[in-house]
Scaffold this motif. Structure first.
Motif: not given
Lengths: 278, 160, 813
Positions: C284-296, C354-369
């Motif tokens: 669903t679109r709600s799912e797409n917004a919440a559980v398809t990877v985010h970017g940046r 230097d990159v510090t990559a952190v986990h938060t309680n959000k959807m995973a980020t990944d490739a976005y254009r």
């Protein structure tokens, strides 16, 4: 995104619709254009057990002029209103507002009555309805009654319609061309973060604002400052009062402070534009 | 509860019994098998599901099939006449008005409506007429070109 | 590899051709995943966590199981030990991340985390049954702000990991501290790159079908990467790789968000096997917004060391990257691309990131254009403008001063990359001419005299595409292609670079038709089915034409070589005497007796007259292994007007000159540029994925996630320069992401330039009307820019040339 199951009833005349609402009580909702109700049902925000569809009640879609007033059937779509030659001539504020609602497809389905009865604080219609001092005609088990616009919007998503009542029509007076609507839309949904309708009459102005407060309101502090002294300079200072006494909404799309600011800016612009059309 | 509906889709009468909550988009896709109409947002924002309902462009994700009973519906599958593409379809092809193609059917139906009201639309009128349609691929420029192309093409056809 | 020549003007390559894939799409006759219907099809739906972080104490599924039409209801307890875990293909050394199970186990750790799956005979029934599952959640403290996540007193996204830090990564080149000590000035700024969502108009979805007799699995998925899925999925569902077929049918947009292997693909595959019936799931679109990877979603503190004349000596950055609560396929790699490209198109001798990559309680980020490169381009292009402002220099002059010269390519960067080819000066020059730069400056002066807010922004960008060779990649930087001359003489091209809207059915046909000398109508390009194109690395990172196109060229060259041997036998000549031109093989000087493809194909397959040792058939496949990446570049120039009362930004002029090397189909190039810029307009002006302080997603529908519409798009002036890439024989670089990389900083620079007379030096994205209005109303509260002289060891005091805090009205562009 799938609505819960419901029964669907489609009366052919208004009296039948009133009867069905009486029969099903709180389980039933009126379906007009469906452009607020159906998305709400898909998102699980509304779960009526019965929908009473007004779509086949022909009398509800007419737009007619009589005695200096124009009666707009509750099921007239935004597009009907936008493209009505009668309204363009006799009450141009309504077509102007209609053209700023949502998008073309939405305007082809969404109705003025559905929008008014839903009373979304970010809907466009409440602003011109208040500014025009329209009358809203309701039909219910107890018969017909007229509700003045200023009494119609009660609270967030709440109107003066009583349980079992259906909005039949909106009556607006014939006006001059000195009217204007200014809107700042929520970028994603097209709803109004702020919408200001202005009606200029000889030596007075009426201003109504939607999107800013929990319900649309008449900017009486603005109006009182313009009574008897309409001028560009007076407008600029009067517009500063546009959010006076109002507790603005705040959300992801605009803070309370920004909404109040927009109310002031768009009030000035709406009044200036309306005045220029004098 | 089931409701009988008769909907003329692209000229063919479709008679079915449907659940009240069946949306027109599901009726077209699942009942009629016309999968050219797409579902994008489900909340009448993106316009991917735009069809003509009694000649007017509507987002059929927000119309019940029951509400469309007795109506005529035109979908993307009904645009071309046999092998002859509709001018809007031609425009989209000629001007590279589509990439992934998912928003395209709805976009073209919106284009058809624009040309009905504005036979010679300005680019601003086209932009305004496309307010209800989201495209994530093209950036819209080629879509505006496509509708301009269609207007020219339809104008030439009309002149003949 | 020598730089290849520009394509000949004749032929198909280089011509703006309309697409061969369009007729099915404009007729509504294309097949996307949701258009598939199989006999006995079952439908899956997911119950998802409404909490950002919660203990899952109990799940009661009996009522849902008993609901008529429901076939199965399964939870993590049923599945997590038998399936998966979902792999990350780009793990970092010392990675500290949770095991990615297909469903939540005893904890749900982001809103949308799938907790249970229902399978039913009907999609509606499956969704209705979700309401009957009861879950006892015990809410836990959620980690939302990535910087607060680093504090000692922060709650943990994953208590078992002991820290919210997923990894630390550093990139360093050159004598950073030395250059900073040598500098006249150090200019620093903190930059936010907001979280975004790809929002492809087609949500994700898949259909799995199990052939119990064969023991074979077919998965149709709306994916950019069917081949990567085929590589990864078999072990997760315990089916041998050679019995797994992945099909990406028509895919309705991806933009990186479908460059992944998702839990739903694994689950649906498993369910089809388990239930021995085809299963469909459509997001669903709600799912797409919440559980398809985010970017940046990066926050960076950037500093550049400069000399008074605007030479950038060195750059230092510390970036906090919000990875979300777990890792998807390439999650950890994205910030490293920012690091690699942080120098932009400038000669910066020393760099430390230097990159510090952190986990938060959000959807995973990944490739976005753009995937990491827009972040880099935004940072370096904002910095170049700030250098100009702080030093009172012309931003064009600062850029030119730091460009490598055209003769310096291939150009080695301090981050360890070798830029293949470039002429940044030429692209800038052309863009300035197209923009009418002097008139634009006059227009700005005129507007400012009248008190209007008018600004001009420039970005000169470079990006990295067609990543390779394989040794720098996690799973191969090559691409595969196959060409077959059928017995009828028709040409079948098969590519492993699966397109999803980019138009390779057309552009690859152009390449093949030209090289084979056949009409383009005789060429058909197949893609997206691992049983047809057994190998491929698919489409992402603007790689398809550079790598997939080259694999086709290589295959054609093999076929031509073989055909020459066959033609020699048939024409009773020696192979070296055989010429090939315009689809004909002939003995040099004797064109009258030329043989065409149809004749040769007939001979090749009938195989009665083959010379000894020559195999029948006319088919070849190739893997192209690139020696290097490609580095497209360009200049974008934007003029904006700002409504002083509302803060609304209007784009008054947009000029882009992009150099993607040789162009196969300029019409498609234009489409990619325009589409990319639209994403940038979104990021620059209004798009943002927002969670509230409890981790609830506020932009979970199209009603709340603002994307550009037709009315937001100006009429572009687009141009190009052509600097062929030496990294592949086609000389192409890639264009899919350029617009998204070059445009955001240009728009941001224009808006900030417009606000500069008020004293605004920086403003974070997105530049929404309210954010701009706040800057207008209270310029003093806009983000600070640190600018200070560097104390020299041989001087008693820092140089007195600082212009700290003093806005320069108008600059002197």
């Amino acid at each position: 995104m799938i609505p819960a199951a419901f029964d669907y009833l489609r009366p052919g005349v208004l009296e039948e619709a009133v009867g069905l609402l009486a029969k099903h009580g709180a389980d039933a909702r009126v379906l007009a254009g469906g452009h607020s109700l159906l998305p709400a049902m898909k998102l699980g925000l509304a779960q009526p057990k019965v929908l009473v569809d007004l779509g086949r009640i022909a009398e509800l879609r007419a737009i007619r002029e009589a005695d200096g007033w124009i009666a707009i059937g509750a099921m007239a779509t935004h597009d009907d209103i936008e493209s009505s030659d009668l309204l363009k001539r006799a009450c141009p504020l309504l077509p102007e507002v209609a053209g700023r609602i949502g998008d073309w497809q939405v305007r082809n389905r969404g109705t003025i009555g559905g929008s008014l009865a839903h009373a979304d604080p970010a809907a466009d219609w409440p602003a011109p309805i208040l500014a025009l001092e329209a009358e809203l005609e309701a039909v219910g088990p107890g018969g017909r009654r007229t509700i003045a616009a200023k009494n119609f919007f009660v609270d967030l998503f709440q109107t003066a319609l009583r349980p079992g009542e259906i909005l039949r029509s909106v009556r607006v007076p014939v006006t001059a061309k000195s009217v204007a609507y200014q809107k700042f839309a929520q970028k994603a949904s097209g709803f109004a973060i702020c919408g200001v309708a202005a009606v200029i009459e000889p030596n007075a102005a009426r201003v109504a604002i939607t999107g800013v407060g929990f319900r649309a309101y008449r900017a009486s502090a603005v109006e009182s400052r313009l009574r008897g002294k309409l001028s560009a300079a007076a407008i600029a200072s009067a517009a500063e009062q546009a959010a006076r006494g109002v507790e603005p909404l705040a959300d992801l799309h605009a803070s309370a402070e920004y909404r109040a600011h927009l109310a002031r800016v768009l009030t000035r612009r709406a009044l200036e534009r309306a005045l220029s059309r004098n | 509860m089931k409701i009988p509906v008769k909907i003329r889709v692209n000229g063919t009468l479709r008679e079915h019994e449907v659940e009240p909550r069946l949306l027109l988009v599901q009726f077209l896709r699942d009942v009629c098998g016309l999968t050219g109409t797409h579902l994008g947002c489900e909340t009448s924002i993106c316009g991917a599901c735009t069809v003509l309902l009694d000649g007017k462009a509507v987002k059929c994700c927000t119309v019940l099939a029951a509400q469309a009973d007795g109506s005529e519906v035109t979908t993307v599958e009904g645009l071309a006449r046999n092998d002859d593409l509709h001018p809007v379809q031609e425009g989209f092809w000629e001007c590279h008005g589509l990439q992934c193609g998912y928003c395209t059917p709805g976009m073209m139906m919106a284009g058809v409506q624009i040309l009905e009201r504005h036979p010679k639309p300005s680019r601003e009128e086209i932009r305004h007429g496309l307010e209800g349609n989201l495209c994530r691929c093209t950036g819209y420029s080629h879509i505006i070109d496509a509708i301009e192309y269609a207007a020219r093409k339809a104008g030439r056809k009309g002149a003949r | 590899m020598p730089a290849p020549a520009k394509p000949k003007p004749k032929g198909y390559v280089g011509r703006p051709m309309k697409r061969v894939e369009d007729p099915r799409l404009i007729r509504g006759a294309a097949t996307y995943v949701d258009d598939l219907n199989l006999p006995g099809l079952l439908h899956a739906a997911f119950l998802r966590s409404p909490h950002a972080h919660a203990r899952v104490k109990a799940i009661r599924t009996q009522a849902a199981q008993a609901f008529p039409g429901v076939v199965a209801v399964l939870t993590g307890a049923d599945l997590n030990d038998r399936l998966g875990p979902i792999p990350c293909a780009a793990p970092m050394p010392d990675q500290n991340s949770p095991r990615h199970t297909v469903l939540a186990g005893d904890r749900a750790y982001f809103v949308g985390h799938p907790v249970a799956v229902v399978v039913a005979r009907d999609r509606t029934v499956a969704h209705d049954a979700l309401d009957l599952i009861e879950v006892d959640y015990q809410p836990l403290p959620a980690v939302i702000d990535p910087e607060k996540a680093l504090r000692k007193d922060s709650p943990l996204t994953h208590p078992e990991l002991g820290s919210n830090v997923a990894y630390r990564w550093s990139l360093a080149g050159g004598d950073v501290e030395g250059e900073f000590a040598r500098a006249d000035r150090v200019i620093g700024v903190r930059l936010l790159n907001q979280r975004l969502t790809a929002m492809a108009i087609e949500p994700r979805g898949c259909v799995a079908s199990w052939h119990a007799g064969e023991g074979s699995l077919t998965l149709w998925s709306s994916t950019q990467v069917p081949h990567l899925v085929r590589t990864l999925l078999p072990d997760l569902v315990h089916v041998p790789e050679n019995k797994v077929r992945i099909v990406a049918p028509e895919v309705g947009g991806g933009f990186g968000s479908k460059l992944n292997l998702y839990a739903e693909e694994v689950l649906v595959s498993h369910l089809a096997i388990r239930l021995n019936a085809p299963v469909k799931w459509i997001e669903t679109r709600s799912e797409n917004a919440a559980v398809t990877v985010h970017g940046r979603d990066q926050i960076g503190d950037y500093q550049v060391a400069v000399t008074k004349d605007g030479t950038v000596l060195a750059l230092k950055a510390h970036v906090v990257a919000d990875l979300g609560s777990y890792l998807q396929l390439l999650t950890p790699a994205i910030p490293t691309l920012t690091g690699l490209m942080i120098c932009g198109c400038y000669k910066i001798k020393a760099v430390r990131m230097d990159v510090t990559a952190v986990h938060t309680n959000k959807m995973a980020t990944d490739a976005y254009r753009g995937a990491g490169r827009p972040e880099a381009a935004y940072a370096i292009e904002r910095l170049m403008d700030l250098v100009a402002v702080e030093l009172g220099l012309d931003p064009l002059a600062v850029r030119r001063k730091n460009f490598p010269k055209p003769g310096e390519f291939p150009f080695q960067t301090a981050t360890g990359l070798l830029y293949d080819s470039g002429n940044y000066q030429a692209a800038l020059k052309k863009a300035l001419a197209m923009a009418g730069w002097e008139e634009l400056l006059e227009r700005r002066e005129g507007a400012r005299r009248q008190g209007s807010l008018f600004g001009i922004g420039v970005s000169t960008y470079v990006e990295i595409c067609a990543l390779g060779p394989s040794k720098i990649m996690s799973a191969g930087g090559w691409e595969w292609g196959c060409v077959r001359i059928e017995i009828s003489g028709k040409v079948t091209v098969i590519t492993g670079a699966t397109p999803h809207g980019q138009g390779q059915e057309t552009s690859f046909a152009q390449i093949a038709a030209d090289r084979l000398g056949v009409p383009i109508e005789d060429v058909v390009v197949y893609r997206g089915d691992t049983n047809v194109a057994p190998y491929g690395r698919d489409t992402y990172g603007s790689r398809a034409t550079a790598l997939g196109g080259t694999a086709i060229v290589m295959s054609i060259d093999k076929i031509i070589a073989k055909a020459k041997i066959l033609a020699a036998a048939l024409l009773q000549a020696k192979p070296r005497q055989i010429g090939f031109d315009a689809g004909k093989f002939f003995v040099q000087g004797k064109r009258k007796t030329a043989l065409d493809w149809k004749r040769l194909a007939g001979e090749a397959y009938i195989a009665k007259n083959l010379p000894p040792g020559l195999e029948p058939g006319l088919e070849a496949s190739s893997f192209f292994e690139p020696p290097n990446c490609t580095f497209p570049f360009g200049t974008h120039i934007v003029a904006v007007e700002i409504d002083r009362d509302t803060g609304q930004v209007r784009i008054a002029k947009y000029v882009a000159v992009d150099d993607c090397g040789n162009q196969v189909n300029p019409l498609l190039v234009e489409g990619q540029v325009q589409g990319g810029i639209a994403h940038s307009i979104g990021q620059a002006l209004f798009e943002q994925t927002v969670y509230d302080e409890n981790g609830q997603l506020l932009t979970g529908e199209f009603m709340d996630y603002a994307m550009p519409r037709a009315g937001d798009i100006p009429d572009y002036l687009l141009g190009s320069t052509v600097t062929p890439s030496p990294s592949n024989p086609l000389g192409v670089k890639g264009i899919g992401e350029a617009g998204t990389i070059g445009a955001t900083p240009a728009i941001a620079n224009a808006v900030i330039d417009a606000l500069s007379p008020l004293g605004v030096k920086h403003l974070d994205l997105p530049l929404t009307p309210e954010n701009v209005w706040r800057a207008i109303t209270n310029p003093g509260a806009t983000p600070p820019v640190a600018s200070k002289g560097v104390p020299k060891p041989d001087r008693a005091a820092p140089p007195a040339t600082g212009t700290r805090g003093a806005p320069r009205k108008g600059g002197k562009r």
